[in-house]
Design a protein around this motif. Structure first.
Motif, short mmCIF file in Angstrom:
data_model
loop_
_atom_site.label_atom_id
_atom_site.label_comp_id
_atom_site.label_asym_id
_atom_site.label_seq_id
_atom_site.Cartn_x
_atom_site.Cartn_y
_atom_site.Cartn_z
N ALA A 1 -18.59 -35.66 -27.28
CA ALA A 1 -17.17 -35.74 -26.93
C ALA A 1 -16.40 -34.60 -27.60
N GLY A 2 -15.57 -33.92 -26.84
CA GLY A 2 -14.76 -32.83 -27.37
C GLY A 2 -15.47 -31.50 -27.47
N GLU A 3 -16.71 -31.41 -27.03
CA GLU A 3 -17.47 -30.17 -27.10
C GLU A 3 -17.16 -29.28 -25.89
N GLN A 4 -17.30 -27.97 -26.07
CA GLN A 4 -17.14 -27.02 -24.97
C GLN A 4 -18.42 -26.20 -24.83
N LEU A 5 -18.94 -26.15 -23.62
CA LEU A 5 -20.14 -25.34 -23.39
C LEU A 5 -20.07 -24.68 -22.02
N ALA A 6 -20.79 -23.58 -21.90
CA ALA A 6 -20.88 -22.86 -20.64
C ALA A 6 -22.32 -22.91 -20.14
N VAL A 7 -22.47 -23.09 -18.84
CA VAL A 7 -23.77 -23.08 -18.18
C VAL A 7 -23.88 -21.77 -17.41
N ILE A 8 -24.90 -20.98 -17.71
CA ILE A 8 -25.10 -19.70 -17.03
C ILE A 8 -26.46 -19.71 -16.35
N GLY A 9 -26.65 -18.77 -15.45
CA GLY A 9 -27.94 -18.66 -14.76
C GLY A 9 -27.76 -17.96 -13.43
N PRO A 10 -28.85 -17.51 -12.84
CA PRO A 10 -28.76 -16.78 -11.57
C PRO A 10 -28.30 -17.68 -10.43
#
Length: 280
Positions: free
Chosen positions: A32-41
């Motif tokens: 909860a409250g975390e920020q993340l980015a998902v990257i990939g082709p």
């Protein structure tokens, strides 16, 4: 809002019956409250992942829990209430072209309104100052009473993001929010989104093609390739070799040819030591 996937598989919403899953055996835990980015082709499964997290499609295998709840075990009414605590911003915002921007932004509050209040808000915006303030965070306050069809693609995309600031949501899921923005606007919009999520303690998951922006703004990066998590690391530990492997072409991998990553989407590698890839 905490979310967790355990050995989850899912098919793309537009996939034909019997098609192979776009996601396979995904394990992912976001506090909860975390920020993340998902990257990939392209084709890695990022949009399918966002749809799965938004409870827009059920996992075809494995398990998904949101908070302490398994969404697809809820009744239809309870699932609808749960979706009201989520905000999904697709790459192309679903904005009616003849609608005024103020109404489009205030639509972010609809999950918290009753039927009559929702209908009334379509004709008489209830909180114009709140819409103005949300738009101002994206430098769009001068577009408050414009019609949506008079906006540029980038402006429409930022209006879609401004909706999140008014949504009664504890989880923001944002799919490719920078595709129509120039580099300056992209940096500003992403910084605003991350800052607002931190201010409110909202969980933020964003899929991005702009790797440099992801590394600059997010403390955690998830690399997705061929429907599987290739790595899940603090941004400071995401090295150039990891990125090259993530974006390598299948033919290059099969024949042992050197791979390359598009230079317009990457920062220079700065990590001092090799790291071991792992999934959380």
């Amino acid at each position: 809002m905490k979310l967790q996937l355990h050995q989850a598989a899912a098919r793309h919403p537009a996939a034909r019956a019997g098609a192979a899953p776009a996601l396979h055996g995904v394990d992912l835990c976001v506090d909860a409250g975390e920020q993340l980015a998902v990257i990939g082709p392209s084709g890695a499964g990022k949009t399918t992942l966002m749809q799965l997290l938004a409870c827009a499609l059920p996992p075809s295998a494995g398990r998904y829990t949101l908070g302490d709840v398994a969404p697809w075990q809820l009744s239809t009414r309870a699932l609808h209430r749960l979706r009201g605590q989520l905000f999904l911003a697709p790459q192309v915002p679903p904005l009616p072209p003849r609608q005024r921007v103020v109404t489009a932004v205030l639509a972010g509050r609809l999950p918290a309104l009753g039927l009559l209040a929702s209908l009334r808000s379509l004709f008489h915006p209830a909180d114009i100052p709140a819409a103005h303030a949300a738009l101002a965070r994206f430098d769009l306050e001068d577009k408050l009473f414009e019609r949506v069809d008079r906006l540029s693609g980038g402006e429409r995309q930022r209006v879609g993001l401004a909706r999140a600031l008014l949504a009664p949501a504890r989880l923001w899921l944002v799919d490719e929010p920078l595709s129509s923005l120039d580099p300056t606007r992209a940096r500003q919009a992403l910084a605003t989104l991350v800052d607002c999520a931190r201010e409110r303690g909202v969980t933020l998951v964003t899929s991005l093609h702009q790797v440099d922006a992801a590394l600059a703004q997010f403390p955690r990066i998830v690399g997705l390739r061929d429907g599987r998590i290739a790595f899940d690391l603090p941004s400071a530990q995401v090295t150039q070799p990891l990125l090259e492997q993530l974006y390598a072409q299948h033919e290059a991998e099969l024949h042992g040819a050197p791979s390359s990553v598009p230079q317009d989407s990457l920062m220079a590698a700065t990590a001092p030591a090799p790291v071991v890839m792992h999934c959380r």
